[in-house]
Design a protein around this motif. Structure first.
Motif, mmCIF file in Angstrom:
data_model
loop_
_atom_site.group_PDB
_atom_site.id
_atom_site.type_symbol
_atom_site.label_atom_id
_atom_site.label_comp_id
_atom_site.label_asym_id
_atom_site.label_seq_id
_atom_site.Cartn_x
_atom_site.Cartn_y
_atom_site.Cartn_z
ATOM 1 N N LYS A 1 0.832 -1.206 0.000
ATOM 2 C CA LYS A 1 0.000 0.000 0.000
ATOM 3 C C LYS A 1 0.870 1.261 0.000
ATOM 4 N N HIS A 2 1.948 1.241 0.756
ATOM 5 C CA HIS A 2 2.851 2.394 0.788
ATOM 6 C C HIS A 2 3.517 2.595 -0.574
ATOM 7 N N GLN A 3 3.892 1.496 -1.218
ATOM 8 C CA GLN A 3 4.489 1.605 -2.550
ATOM 9 C C GLN A 3 3.495 2.204 -3.542
ATOM 10 N N ALA B 1 4.473 9.918 -7.544
ATOM 11 C CA ALA B 1 5.332 10.149 -8.709
ATOM 12 C C ALA B 1 4.502 10.521 -9.934
ATOM 13 N N ILE B 2 3.359 9.880 -10.104
ATOM 14 C CA ILE B 2 2.471 10.213 -11.224
ATOM 15 C C ILE B 2 1.962 11.648 -11.072
ATOM 16 N N THR B 3 1.604 12.032 -9.865
ATOM 17 C CA THR B 3 1.151 13.406 -9.613
ATOM 18 C C THR B 3 2.261 14.400 -9.934
ATOM 19 N N ALA C 1 12.786 8.049 -12.085
ATOM 20 C CA ALA C 1 12.522 7.849 -10.657
ATOM 21 C C ALA C 1 11.270 7.010 -10.448
ATOM 22 N N MET C 2 10.221 7.309 -11.181
ATOM 23 C CA MET C 2 8.975 6.570 -11.064
ATOM 24 C C MET C 2 9.178 5.110 -11.457
ATOM 25 N N SER C 3 9.988 4.875 -12.448
ATOM 26 C CA SER C 3 10.270 3.506 -12.879
ATOM 27 C C SER C 3 10.933 2.702 -11.767
ATOM 28 N N VAL D 1 -1.044 4.866 -20.755
ATOM 29 C CA VAL D 1 -0.294 3.937 -19.895
ATOM 30 C C VAL D 1 -0.523 4.237 -18.419
ATOM 31 N N LEU D 2 -0.474 5.499 -18.060
ATOM 32 C CA LEU D 2 -0.614 5.850 -16.646
ATOM 33 C C LEU D 2 -2.047 5.689 -16.149
ATOM 34 N N ARG D 3 -3.020 5.875 -17.015
ATOM 35 C CA ARG D 3 -4.411 5.615 -16.628
ATOM 36 C C ARG D 3 -4.593 4.125 -16.322
ATOM 37 N N THR D 4 -4.041 3.271 -17.172
ATOM 38 C CA THR D 4 -4.127 1.828 -16.947
ATOM 39 C C THR D 4 -3.447 1.445 -15.638
ATOM 40 N N LEU D 5 -2.287 1.997 -15.401
ATOM 41 C CA LEU D 5 -1.551 1.723 -14.163
ATOM 42 C C LEU D 5 -2.334 2.203 -12.940
#
Length: 139
Positions: free
Chosen positions: A7-9, A16-18, A41-43, A114-118
């Protein structure tokens, strides 16, 4: 099973997305270097999360003796393979400022998809998968 780490991850990834979204709103070409750094970094957050899921979470559920959780685990793992591959291809393509500056609208379109799916996947995990694990976990 304690899911606090997972959950923290998710919170780290969402943060990172924000951050990426805020940079994009300032201008993709203008913020190309910062956007590329944010993707890298997000990766790191995403790869860590995927590795822990693959090495710890899914195997534990699949060997838990709980048929429902084992089925869910296999389903989520299979779905995540596609999502992870799409994200990693996206991150590999867009982690350099040069391409971001040259093709900002292509980046925007691909990032949105991609980010919406994630994001949707993490929401499903938070609202369906993790509660099911917590409910089925032995006390």
């Amino acid at each position: 099973m304690n899911l606090d780490k997972f959950k923290h991850q998710h919170l780290d990834i969402l943060g990172a997305i924000t951050g990426l979204r805020a940079l994009v709103q300032q201008g993709i070409a203008e913020q190309a270097s910062a956007i590329a750094q944010q993707i890298v970094a997000m990766s790191g957050f995403i790869k860590l999360h995927l590795a822990v899921e693959d090495r710890v979470l899914y195997p534990a559920l699949e060997q838990s003796g709980n048929a429902q959780l084992a089925r869910m685990s296999r389903q989520y793992r299979g779905e995540m393979d596609h999502i992870a591959n799409a994200y990693l291809a996206f991150a590999t393509k867009w982690n350099t400022p040069r391409l971001l500056a040259a093709e900002p609208e292509v980046f925007r379109s691909e990032a949105n998809a991609v980010l919406r799916t994630l994001y949707e996947r993490m929401r499903r995990e938070d609202h369906e998968f993790y509660p099911a694990i917590e409910a089925g976990a032995p006390a």
